[in-house]
Write an enzyme that holds these catalytic residues in place. Structure first.
Site, mmCIF file in Angstrom:
data_model
loop_
_atom_site.group_PDB
_atom_site.id
_atom_site.type_symbol
_atom_site.label_atom_id
_atom_site.label_comp_id
_atom_site.label_asym_id
_atom_site.label_seq_id
_atom_site.Cartn_x
_atom_site.Cartn_y
_atom_site.Cartn_z
ATOM 1 C CG ASP A 14 -14.472 26.439 27.803
ATOM 2 O OD1 ASP A 14 -15.687 26.115 27.775
ATOM 3 O OD2 ASP A 14 -13.567 25.629 27.566
ATOM 4 C CB CYS A 71 -15.159 23.626 30.201
ATOM 5 S SG CYS A 71 -14.815 22.074 31.072
ATOM 6 C CB THR A 73 -15.552 17.353 29.341
ATOM 7 O OG1 THR A 73 -14.415 18.035 29.902
ATOM 8 C CG2 THR A 73 -15.277 17.003 27.884
ATOM 9 C CG HIS A 104 -21.581 11.486 50.889
ATOM 10 N ND1 HIS A 104 -21.355 10.122 50.839
ATOM 11 C CD2 HIS A 104 -22.895 11.634 51.197
ATOM 12 C CE1 HIS A 104 -22.486 9.484 51.112
ATOM 13 N NE2 HIS A 104 -23.439 10.376 51.323
ATOM 14 N NE ARG A 115 -17.316 21.694 22.881
ATOM 15 C CZ ARG A 115 -16.050 22.116 22.790
ATOM 16 N NH1 ARG A 115 -15.057 21.331 23.197
ATOM 17 N NH2 ARG A 115 -15.778 23.300 22.306
ATOM 18 N NE ARG A 139 -20.672 8.014 56.763
ATOM 19 C CZ ARG A 139 -21.916 8.471 56.922
ATOM 20 N NH1 ARG A 139 -22.256 9.077 58.045
ATOM 21 N NH2 ARG A 139 -22.814 8.330 55.956
ATOM 22 C CG HIS A 140 -19.698 12.538 54.981
ATOM 23 N ND1 HIS A 140 -19.178 11.536 54.195
ATOM 24 C CD2 HIS A 140 -21.007 12.228 55.173
ATOM 25 C CE1 HIS A 140 -20.131 10.662 53.911
ATOM 26 N NE2 HIS A 140 -21.253 11.054 54.502
HETATM 27 C C1 RB5 Z 1 -12.233 23.298 24.831
HETATM 28 O O1 RB5 Z 1 -12.150 22.870 23.509
HETATM 29 C C2 RB5 Z 1 -12.305 22.098 25.766
HETATM 30 O O2 RB5 Z 1 -11.070 21.488 25.831
HETATM 31 C C3 RB5 Z 1 -12.790 22.545 27.125
HETATM 32 O O3 RB5 Z 1 -14.039 23.134 27.007
HETATM 33 C C4 RB5 Z 1 -12.963 21.460 28.174
HETATM 34 O O4 RB5 Z 1 -13.772 20.432 27.697
HETATM 35 C C5 RB5 Z 1 -11.731 20.967 28.802
HETATM 36 O O5 RB5 Z 1 -11.768 20.103 29.694
#
Ligand code: RB5
Length: 148
Positions: A14, A71, A73, A104, A115, A139-140
């Site tokens: 995104d 994205c 995070t 695994h 970010r 096991r995996h």
């Molecule tokens: C977008 O602002 C943000 O929410 C997205 O990039 C992501 O981090 C969602 O998990």
């Protein structure tokens, strides 16, 4: 996945992951990987589940061997991609986890945070992810079969 051939890689992002996605995509192409970009294609705000679905389906149907989603995070992408049958998406921010989740969990999609992880570390993580085969240990295999 046949590790003797380079895995084909589907990528998506995104707006929060757009710049990092391009850095990783260029890096992997320079290394000789076939990489397709499923979007988004600019920094405008978009809904990340759209791209998680496109990449997840391309990996789940076997068109690509591995996926990388970026994205803000890595979390939203991993939650959305894991809704698709056959997808094991892992949000990763360190090298140890990148290796372990291939060995695994046989994770087939790497999710990164544009970010939260710097470009140099993200490229190390991506390299480890695409270069590490699943261990295939019984096991995996058994534990993965218990996911659904
Ligand atoms: C977008 O602002 C943000 O929410 C997205 O990039 C992501 O981090 C969602 O998990």
């Amino acid at each position: 996945m046949n590790q003797t051939k380079l895995p084909r890689i589907a990528m998506g992002s995104d707006h929060g992951g757009y710049d990092l996605k391009l850095e990783i995509l260029n890096h992997l192409r320079e290394r000789g990987f076939t990489v397709e970009d499923f979007g988004s294609h600019n920094r405008e705000s978009v809904d990340y589940p759209i791209y998680a679905k496109k990449v997840g389906e391309a990996v789940a149907d076997g068109t690509f061997d591995l996926g990388i989603l970026v994205c803000g995070t890595g979390i939203g992408m991993s939650l959305a991609a894991n809704k698709i049958d056959g997808i094991r998406a892992a949000a990763v921010s360190d090298c140890f986890t990148a290796k372990a989740t291939r060995e695994h969990n046989d994770a087939n999609i790497l999710c990164l945070g544009g970010r939260t992880v710097g470009a140099e570390l993200a490229m190390m993580i991506a390299d480890i992810f695409v270069d590490t085969p699943f261990s295939g240990d019984e096991r995996h295999v058994r534990r993965i079969s218990m996911y659904s």
